[in-house]
Scaffold this active site. Structure first.
Site, mmCIF file in Angstrom:
data_model
loop_
_atom_site.group_PDB
_atom_site.id
_atom_site.type_symbol
_atom_site.label_atom_id
_atom_site.label_comp_id
_atom_site.label_asym_id
_atom_site.label_seq_id
_atom_site.Cartn_x
_atom_site.Cartn_y
_atom_site.Cartn_z
ATOM 1 N N ASP A 1 0.815 -1.231 0.000
ATOM 2 C CA ASP A 1 0.000 0.000 0.000
ATOM 3 C C ASP A 1 0.837 1.265 0.000
ATOM 4 O O ASP A 1 0.436 2.289 0.563
ATOM 5 C CB ASP A 1 -0.958 0.028 1.216
ATOM 6 C CG ASP A 1 -1.881 -1.171 1.223
ATOM 7 O OD1 ASP A 1 -2.289 -1.599 0.134
ATOM 8 O OD2 ASP A 1 -2.179 -1.675 2.312
ATOM 9 N N GLU A 2 1.979 1.228 -0.639
ATOM 10 C CA GLU A 2 2.869 2.398 -0.629
ATOM 11 C C GLU A 2 2.500 3.424 -1.688
ATOM 12 O O GLU A 2 3.052 4.526 -1.692
ATOM 13 C CB GLU A 2 4.330 1.963 -0.856
ATOM 14 C CG GLU A 2 4.891 0.991 0.174
ATOM 15 C CD GLU A 2 4.671 -0.458 -0.225
ATOM 16 O OE1 GLU A 2 3.903 -0.696 -1.192
ATOM 17 O OE2 GLU A 2 5.243 -1.358 0.418
ATOM 18 N N LYS B 1 2.113 2.226 -5.141
ATOM 19 C CA LYS B 1 2.748 1.705 -6.364
ATOM 20 C C LYS B 1 1.917 2.025 -7.609
ATOM 21 O O LYS B 1 2.462 2.371 -8.650
ATOM 22 C CB LYS B 1 2.932 0.178 -6.253
ATOM 23 C CG LYS B 1 3.896 -0.244 -5.151
ATOM 24 C CD LYS B 1 3.987 -1.749 -5.020
ATOM 25 C CE LYS B 1 2.785 -2.404 -4.410
ATOM 26 N NZ LYS B 1 2.534 -2.110 -2.988
ATOM 27 N N LYS C 1 -0.024 4.492 -8.332
ATOM 28 C CA LYS C 1 0.151 5.862 -8.810
ATOM 29 C C LYS C 1 1.489 6.028 -9.540
ATOM 30 O O LYS C 1 1.559 6.657 -10.601
ATOM 31 C CB LYS C 1 0.075 6.846 -7.638
ATOM 32 C CG LYS C 1 0.693 8.147 -8.011
ATOM 33 C CD LYS C 1 0.366 9.322 -7.220
ATOM 34 C CE LYS C 1 1.088 10.471 -7.915
ATOM 35 N NZ LYS C 1 0.854 11.749 -7.324
ATOM 36 N N ALA D 1 -3.642 -7.591 -3.988
ATOM 37 C CA ALA D 1 -3.144 -6.239 -4.265
ATOM 38 C C ALA D 1 -4.325 -5.307 -4.539
ATOM 39 O O ALA D 1 -5.349 -5.739 -5.055
ATOM 40 C CB ALA D 1 -2.226 -6.273 -5.484
ATOM 41 N N GLY D 2 -4.152 -4.050 -4.193
ATOM 42 C CA GLY D 2 -5.164 -3.050 -4.516
ATOM 43 C C GLY D 2 -4.430 -1.787 -4.914
ATOM 44 O O GLY D 2 -3.950 -1.056 -4.051
ATOM 45 N N HIS D 3 -4.261 -1.575 -6.201
ATOM 46 C CA HIS D 3 -3.458 -0.444 -6.667
ATOM 47 C C HIS D 3 -4.370 0.695 -7.102
ATOM 48 O O HIS D 3 -5.100 0.582 -8.079
ATOM 49 C CB HIS D 3 -2.515 -0.905 -7.781
ATOM 50 C CG HIS D 3 -1.503 -1.894 -7.274
ATOM 51 N ND1 HIS D 3 -0.575 -2.510 -8.068
ATOM 52 C CD2 HIS D 3 -1.276 -2.363 -6.019
ATOM 53 C CE1 HIS D 3 0.175 -3.316 -7.318
ATOM 54 N NE2 HIS D 3 -0.244 -3.238 -6.083
ATOM 55 N N THR D 4 -4.306 1.781 -6.336
ATOM 56 C CA THR D 4 -5.208 2.901 -6.590
ATOM 57 C C THR D 4 -4.580 3.848 -7.605
ATOM 58 O O THR D 4 -3.425 4.234 -7.475
ATOM 59 C CB THR D 4 -5.502 3.646 -5.270
ATOM 60 O OG1 THR D 4 -6.010 2.684 -4.346
ATOM 61 C CG2 THR D 4 -6.517 4.744 -5.463
ATOM 62 N N ARG E 1 2.430 -28.771 -6.958
ATOM 63 C CA ARG E 1 2.146 -29.334 -8.283
ATOM 64 C C ARG E 1 0.708 -29.823 -8.413
ATOM 65 O O ARG E 1 0.420 -30.834 -9.028
ATOM 66 C CB ARG E 1 3.156 -30.449 -8.610
ATOM 67 C CG ARG E 1 4.549 -29.864 -8.751
ATOM 68 C CD ARG E 1 5.626 -30.851 -8.551
ATOM 69 N NE ARG E 1 5.670 -31.310 -7.181
ATOM 70 C CZ ARG E 1 6.690 -32.000 -6.667
ATOM 71 N NH1 ARG E 1 7.708 -32.304 -7.418
ATOM 72 N NH2 ARG E 1 6.671 -32.396 -5.415
ATOM 73 N N GLN F 1 2.303 -5.961 -3.194
ATOM 74 C CA GLN F 1 2.703 -6.075 -1.786
ATOM 75 C C GLN F 1 3.999 -5.289 -1.510
ATOM 76 O O GLN F 1 4.301 -4.372 -2.248
ATOM 77 C CB GLN F 1 2.857 -7.549 -1.368
ATOM 78 C CG GLN F 1 1.530 -8.317 -1.266
ATOM 79 C CD GLN F 1 0.981 -8.787 -2.590
ATOM 80 O OE1 GLN F 1 1.657 -9.448 -3.345
ATOM 81 N NE2 GLN F 1 -0.266 -8.455 -2.888
ATOM 82 N N THR G 1 3.006 -12.566 2.906
ATOM 83 C CA THR G 1 2.169 -13.089 1.837
ATOM 84 C C THR G 1 2.851 -14.330 1.251
ATOM 85 O O THR G 1 3.842 -14.814 1.813
ATOM 86 C CB THR G 1 1.853 -11.997 0.790
ATOM 87 O OG1 THR G 1 0.850 -12.504 -0.096
ATOM 88 C CG2 THR G 1 3.091 -11.589 0.000
ATOM 89 N N ARG H 1 -10.171 -2.673 5.387
ATOM 90 C CA ARG H 1 -9.731 -2.668 6.794
ATOM 91 C C ARG H 1 -8.934 -1.391 7.105
ATOM 92 O O ARG H 1 -8.163 -0.935 6.250
ATOM 93 C CB ARG H 1 -8.823 -3.883 7.069
ATOM 94 C CG ARG H 1 -9.546 -5.206 7.036
ATOM 95 C CD ARG H 1 -8.591 -6.363 7.241
ATOM 96 N NE ARG H 1 -7.684 -6.530 6.100
ATOM 97 C CZ ARG H 1 -6.706 -7.425 6.060
ATOM 98 N NH1 ARG H 1 -6.490 -8.214 7.094
ATOM 99 N NH2 ARG H 1 -5.936 -7.529 4.999
HETATM 100 P P1 IMO Z 1 -0.609 -4.014 -2.421
HETATM 101 O O1 IMO Z 1 -0.116 -4.565 -3.721
HETATM 102 C C1 IMO Z 1 -0.889 -4.456 1.914
HETATM 103 C C2 IMO Z 1 -1.126 -8.532 3.508
HETATM 104 C C3 IMO Z 1 -2.417 -8.949 4.150
HETATM 105 C C4 IMO Z 1 -1.892 -9.906 5.215
HETATM 106 C C5 IMO Z 1 -0.742 -10.603 4.489
HETATM 107 C C6 IMO Z 1 -1.106 -11.956 3.907
HETATM 108 O O2 IMO Z 1 -1.873 -3.262 -2.501
HETATM 109 O O3 IMO Z 1 0.480 -3.259 -1.728
HETATM 110 P P2 IMO Z 1 -2.523 -12.614 1.744
HETATM 111 O O4 IMO Z 1 -3.970 -12.333 1.402
HETATM 112 O O5 IMO Z 1 -1.550 -12.054 0.768
HETATM 113 O O6 IMO Z 1 -2.282 -14.062 2.058
HETATM 114 O O7 IMO Z 1 -2.308 -11.841 3.156
HETATM 115 O O8 IMO Z 1 -0.355 -9.728 3.448
HETATM 116 N N1 IMO Z 1 -1.252 -8.017 2.124
HETATM 117 C C7 IMO Z 1 -1.144 -6.719 1.794
HETATM 118 N N2 IMO Z 1 -0.987 -5.623 2.567
HETATM 119 N N3 IMO Z 1 -0.913 -4.321 0.573
HETATM 120 C C8 IMO Z 1 -1.051 -5.408 -0.217
HETATM 121 O O9 IMO Z 1 -0.954 -5.344 -1.548
HETATM 122 C C9 IMO Z 1 -1.220 -6.675 0.385
HETATM 123 N N4 IMO Z 1 -1.398 -7.930 -0.071
HETATM 124 C C10 IMO Z 1 -1.398 -8.742 1.000
HETATM 125 O O10 IMO Z 1 -3.100 -7.857 4.726
HETATM 126 O O11 IMO Z 1 -1.346 -9.189 6.285
HETATM 127 MG MG MG Z 2 -2.890 -1.719 -1.782
#
Ligand code: IMO
Ligand code: MG
Length: 428
Positions: A13-14, A16, A18, A39-42, A142, A223, A238, A302
């Site tokens: 969530d840094e 990326k 953008k 991932a959630g890239h805004t 596998r 991530q 992750t 969250r």
């Molecule tokens: P972006 O790409 C922030 C976190 C989850 C959890 C841990 C494991 O937007 O930066 P998972 O569903 O991957 O098995 O969860 O990783 N997590 C993230 N936190 N940004 C993300 O993606 C994340 N993808 C997974 O909250 O702590």
């Molecule tokens: Mg995100």
């Protein structure tokens, strides 16, 4: 020209999305290489505001070919929904391609992710419950089903029946859950397969061809480094590597092809989900940052845990990623702070640690040691020139560069594409 990897430097969530949306203006290919729809890239641009989970953030430029690489796990329903949303906003998705080697997230992966989290109870990892962990586990076990399998119904049926037989045993015997019907899942995924067929193909050759021609290529990470399964805060991580090196394996390139690795860091720290975060502020400053910066998960909604910049973790991230540059985001959030802290070391019992511990049991007991810097009063989101930034903001950046031993090449001072200060050209 250049292959540039853009990766998360912290816990995700840094910002990326953008940075990629901005740099993609000069790219020919943008390829996602790891993660999935966790991932959630805004991205905020003239088309609107988007939260992309799977489609690369370069999709908004007509000259860019977007690739979902072999290192990504794909939930077809999420991907098709994203294609629809973009098309409805007038964004052309004909230049999107999906690696035939990318693994698919199946309904049993999402269910098992939730069941495993519930079983862990108090020890839950706080996953996004998108089935990411179970899908990557099946890949290495596998037992996975790949996007390319959807192109041949017999192959797909074979793969699915082997996997489902095993999954139904786990679901019914270990969790007393209902089994999935092979016929229903087969029909549902054949339907997805028909819709996705035009996108699915061998993609590493497309990237290789672009690299050979010298076309600019962006590798889009998901991530952040501290969620890496090897180097992150294991087991609170992750299930695929978010590091720049994973950009090679997850897209199909050799390590010598990557020219620059840009780590995206927020001016502060945030984390969503469980696991240690030494600089977390459980007070009004943490709440203030969260509300001012709208720190709520783009994927799960969250509230994110917020705190001061952790330079111990940041320096480690620079090292394990081999970063050449930093893109610093959300610097505008600090406007109005009279002073700003940076964590420069940890106190662990009577010891002072300056390197990031590998053991979460140690990290959980670490107390941050802070250095305090002067803040600045004025808002900076309208500034477009580095020299016009308040001296205290430039000083803060310069201190981060020193502590992390890496130059800051881009500074983001707001969500919009134009709210950026470029300190150094990244595609050269
Ligand atoms: P972006 O790409 C922030 C976190 C989850 C959890 C841990 C494991 O937007 O930066 P998972 O569903 O991957 O098995 O969860 O990783 N997590 C993230 N936190 N940004 C993300 O993606 C994340 N993808 C997974 O909250 O702590
Ligand atoms: Mg995100």
């Amino acid at each position: 020209m250049a292959v540039v990897a853009i990766v998360g430097g912290q816990w995700g969530d840094e910002g990326k999305g953008k940075i990629i949306d901005l740099l993609a203006e000069k790219a020919k290919i943008v390829a996602r290489f790891s993660g999935g729809d966790n991932a959630g890239h805004t991205v905020v641009n003239p088309y609107g505001e988007f939260r992309l989970h799977l489609i690369p953030s370069g999709i908004f430029y007509p000259q860019v070919t977007c690739i979902i690489g072999n290192g990504v796990v794909i939930n077809p329903a999420v991907l098709l929904q994203e294609v629809d949303d973009l098309s409805n906003h007038g964004v052309d998705t004909n230049r999107l391609f999906v690696s035939d080697r990318a693994h698919l997230i199946m309904p049993y992966h999402t269910l098992l992710d939730a069941l495993e989290e519930e079983r862990r109870s108090k020890g839950a990892l706080g996953t996004t419950r998108r089935g990411i962990g179970p899908a990557f586990a099946d890949k290495v076990a596998r037992l996975g089903v790949r996007a390319g399998d959807l192109l041949d119904k017999d192959t797909f049926r074979n793969r699915l029946s082997v996997a489902l037989e095993f999954k139904n045993i786990i679901l019914t015997k270990a969790y007393q859950a209902s089994p999935f019907s092979l016929e229903e899942m087969y029909d549902q995924y054949c339907h997805y397969g028909e819709q996705l067929a035009p996108f699915i193909r061998e993609t590493s050759s497309m990237i290789h061809e672009a690299v050979t021609k010298g076309d600019p290529v962006l590798l889009e990470g998901a991530q952040g480094a501290l969620l890496d399964p090897d180097f992150g805060t294991y087991p609170y991580v992750t299930s695929s590597s978010p590091l720049a090196a994973a950009g090679c394996v997850g897209a199909g390139l050799g390590p010598k092809e990557i020219d620059r690795a840009v780590g995206v860091f927020k001016a502060y720290n945030s984390r969503v989900g469980a696991g240690p975060m030494p600089t977390e502020l459980k007070d009004e400053i943490g709440n203030f940052i969260r509300e001012k910066a709208h720190e709520y998960g783009a994927t799960t909604g969250r509230p994110r845990r917020c705190g001061w910049f952790d330079a111990v973790a940041g320096r480690f991230s620079v090292q394990i990623n081999g970063l050449s540059d930093i893109a610093l985001t959300h610097l505008d959030i600090y406007g109005g702070f009279s002073s700003i802290k940076i964590c420069t070391a940890y106190k662990f019992d009577d010891e002072v640690l300056t390197s990031f511990p590998s053991d979460v049991a140690i990290l959980e007991k670490c107390q941050p040691i802070y250095e305090e810097l002067e803040g600045w009063e004025e808002p900076i989101s309208g500034i477009r020139n580095f020299d016009k930034l308040p001296a205290a903001a430039r000083n803060y950046m310069s201190r981060l560069e020193d502590l992390l031993s890496c130059p800051i090449s881009l500074v983001s001072i707001g969500p919009d594409r134009r709210q950026i200060i470029s300190v150094k050209e990244l595609f050269s």
